[in-house]
Motif scaffolding. Structure first.
Motif, PDB file in Angstrom:
ATOM      1  N   GLN A 140       0.828  -1.210   0.000  1.00  0.00           N
ATOM      2  CA  GLN A 140       0.000   0.000   0.000  1.00  0.00           C
ATOM      3  C   GLN A 140       0.861   1.259   0.000  1.00  0.00           C
ATOM      4  OE1 GLN A 140      -3.416  -0.155  -0.350  1.00  0.00           O
ATOM      5  NE2 GLN A 140      -3.177   2.019  -0.759  1.00  0.00           N
ATOM      6  N   LEU A 183       2.423   1.651  -3.389  1.00  0.00           N
ATOM      7  CA  LEU A 183       1.429   2.097  -4.364  1.00  0.00           C
ATOM      8  C   LEU A 183       1.278   3.618  -4.325  1.00  0.00           C
ATOM      9  CD1 LEU A 183      -0.815   1.310  -6.422  1.00  0.00           C
ATOM     10  CD2 LEU A 183      -2.383   1.291  -4.477  1.00  0.00           C
ATOM     11  N   LEU A 185      -2.540  -1.998  -7.402  1.00  0.00           N
ATOM     12  CA  LEU A 185      -2.096  -2.682  -6.192  1.00  0.00           C
ATOM     13  C   LEU A 185      -1.813  -4.148  -6.498  1.00  0.00           C
ATOM     14  CD1 LEU A 185      -1.529  -2.620  -3.158  1.00  0.00           C
ATOM     15  CD2 LEU A 185      -3.969  -3.038  -2.778  1.00  0.00           C
TER      16      LEU A 185
END
Length: 134
Positions: free
Chosen positions: A99, A102, A122
Protein backbone atom coordinates in the motif's frame (compact mmCIF):
# COMPACT_ATOMS: atom_id res chain seq x y z
CA UNK A 1 4.81 -10.04 -22.25
CA UNK A 2 5.12 -6.92 -24.35
CA UNK A 3 6.66 -6.00 -27.68
CA UNK A 4 10.12 -5.78 -26.06
CA UNK A 5 10.07 -9.36 -24.82
CA UNK A 6 10.27 -12.69 -26.62
CA UNK A 7 8.90 -15.76 -24.89
CA UNK A 8 11.44 -17.00 -22.33
CA UNK A 9 13.85 -14.12 -22.91
CA UNK A 10 14.85 -11.04 -20.99
CA UNK A 11 13.43 -7.76 -22.24
CA UNK A 12 15.24 -6.28 -25.21
CA UNK A 13 18.41 -4.36 -24.39
CA UNK A 14 17.24 -0.81 -24.98
CA UNK A 15 18.50 2.13 -22.94
CA UNK A 16 16.95 5.59 -22.98
CA UNK A 17 18.69 8.10 -25.29
CA UNK A 18 20.09 10.08 -22.34
CA UNK A 19 22.18 7.00 -21.44
CA UNK A 20 23.95 6.97 -24.82
CA UNK A 21 27.47 7.41 -23.36
CA UNK A 22 26.86 4.61 -20.85
CA UNK A 23 25.42 2.33 -23.56
CA UNK A 24 28.42 2.91 -25.81
CA UNK A 25 30.82 2.25 -22.94
CA UNK A 26 29.00 -0.93 -21.88
CA UNK A 27 28.74 -2.27 -25.42
CA UNK A 28 32.43 -1.51 -26.06
CA UNK A 29 33.16 -3.70 -23.01
CA UNK A 30 31.00 -6.51 -24.44
CA UNK A 31 27.98 -5.81 -22.21
CA UNK A 32 24.91 -5.75 -24.43
CA UNK A 33 22.15 -7.41 -22.43
CA UNK A 34 20.33 -6.93 -19.14
CA UNK A 35 21.67 -10.23 -17.70
CA UNK A 36 25.29 -9.34 -18.52
CA UNK A 37 24.86 -5.88 -16.95
CA UNK A 38 23.17 -7.37 -13.86
CA UNK A 39 26.16 -9.68 -13.37
CA UNK A 40 28.77 -6.88 -13.42
CA UNK A 41 30.86 -6.55 -10.27
CA UNK A 42 31.53 -3.22 -8.53
CA UNK A 43 35.17 -2.93 -9.64
CA UNK A 44 34.33 -3.41 -13.32
CA UNK A 45 31.44 -1.00 -13.05
CA UNK A 46 33.66 1.66 -11.45
CA UNK A 47 36.33 1.17 -14.11
CA UNK A 48 33.80 1.58 -16.92
CA UNK A 49 32.33 4.61 -15.18
CA UNK A 50 35.74 6.32 -15.10
CA UNK A 51 36.48 5.85 -18.77
CA UNK A 52 34.80 6.95 -21.97
CA UNK A 53 32.71 9.75 -20.48
CA UNK A 54 30.21 7.43 -18.83
CA UNK A 55 28.90 8.36 -15.40
CA UNK A 56 29.64 5.89 -12.61
CA UNK A 57 26.42 6.86 -10.80
CA UNK A 58 24.40 6.23 -13.96
CA UNK A 59 26.17 2.90 -14.46
CA UNK A 60 25.21 1.89 -10.91
CA UNK A 61 21.60 2.89 -11.58
CA UNK A 62 21.54 0.91 -14.82
CA UNK A 63 22.93 -2.15 -13.04
CA UNK A 64 20.23 -1.80 -10.37
CA UNK A 65 17.63 -1.64 -13.11
CA UNK A 66 19.16 -4.69 -14.79
CA UNK A 67 19.07 -6.67 -11.55
CA UNK A 68 15.37 -5.90 -11.02
CA UNK A 69 14.69 -6.93 -14.62
CA UNK A 70 16.63 -10.19 -14.34
CA UNK A 71 15.92 -11.19 -10.73
CA UNK A 72 12.25 -10.18 -10.53
CA UNK A 73 11.24 -10.39 -14.19
CA UNK A 74 10.21 -6.73 -14.53
CA UNK A 75 10.03 -4.72 -17.71
CA UNK A 76 12.77 -2.06 -18.03
CA UNK A 77 10.36 0.86 -17.52
CA UNK A 78 8.86 -0.75 -14.40
CA UNK A 79 12.31 -1.42 -12.95
CA UNK A 80 13.35 2.19 -13.64
CA UNK A 81 10.19 3.49 -11.95
CA UNK A 82 10.90 1.37 -8.87
CA UNK A 83 14.46 2.71 -8.70
CA UNK A 84 13.19 6.29 -8.90
CA UNK A 85 10.68 5.47 -6.15
CA UNK A 86 13.54 4.41 -3.87
CA UNK A 87 13.43 0.63 -4.34
CA UNK A 88 17.06 -0.18 -5.19
CA UNK A 89 16.99 -3.97 -5.34
CA UNK A 90 15.08 -7.22 -5.05
CA UNK A 91 15.46 -7.37 -1.26
CA UNK A 92 13.95 -3.89 -0.80
CA UNK A 93 11.06 -4.82 -3.09
CA UNK A 94 10.47 -8.07 -1.20
CA UNK A 95 10.26 -6.11 2.08
CA UNK A 96 8.08 -3.29 0.71
CA UNK A 97 4.64 -2.53 2.06
CA UNK A 98 2.37 -2.81 -1.01
CA UNK A 99 0.00 0.00 0.00
CA UNK A 100 2.79 2.42 0.86
CA UNK A 101 4.63 1.58 -2.36
CA UNK A 102 1.43 2.10 -4.36
CA UNK A 103 1.05 5.63 -2.98
CA UNK A 104 4.74 6.41 -3.48
CA UNK A 105 4.82 5.10 -7.04
CA UNK A 106 1.52 6.76 -7.92
CA UNK A 107 2.89 10.16 -6.89
CA UNK A 108 6.09 9.59 -8.81
CA UNK A 109 4.33 8.28 -11.89
CA UNK A 110 1.94 11.25 -11.97
CA UNK A 111 4.85 13.66 -11.57
CA UNK A 112 6.85 11.99 -14.37
CA UNK A 113 4.12 11.15 -16.86
CA UNK A 114 1.07 13.11 -15.77
CA UNK A 115 -2.21 11.29 -16.00
CA UNK A 116 -1.59 10.05 -19.55
CA UNK A 117 -0.15 6.68 -18.54
CA UNK A 118 -2.27 4.24 -16.53
CA UNK A 119 -1.19 4.02 -12.91
CA UNK A 120 0.22 0.79 -11.55
CA UNK A 121 -2.37 -1.25 -9.68
CA UNK A 122 -2.10 -2.68 -6.19
CA UNK A 123 -2.42 -6.17 -7.69
CA UNK A 124 0.54 -5.55 -10.00
CA UNK A 125 2.69 -4.31 -7.11
CA UNK A 126 1.70 -7.28 -4.96
CA UNK A 127 2.70 -9.59 -7.82
CA UNK A 128 6.10 -7.91 -8.10
CA UNK A 129 6.60 -8.21 -4.34
CA UNK A 130 5.67 -11.93 -4.42
CA UNK A 131 8.15 -12.53 -7.25
CA UNK A 132 10.86 -10.62 -5.37
CA UNK A 133 10.27 -12.82 -2.32
CA UNK A 134 10.11 -15.91 -4.45
Amino acid sequence: MNANTRSGDSPTWTLPPHFSRERRQLEAAGIASWPSLAAMDDATLRQLGRSGGASEARMVRLRGQARLIVEVGLEPADAALLLHAGVPDRRALAEADPQRLLVQMGRLQRRLTGMAAPLISLGTLQGWIRRARG
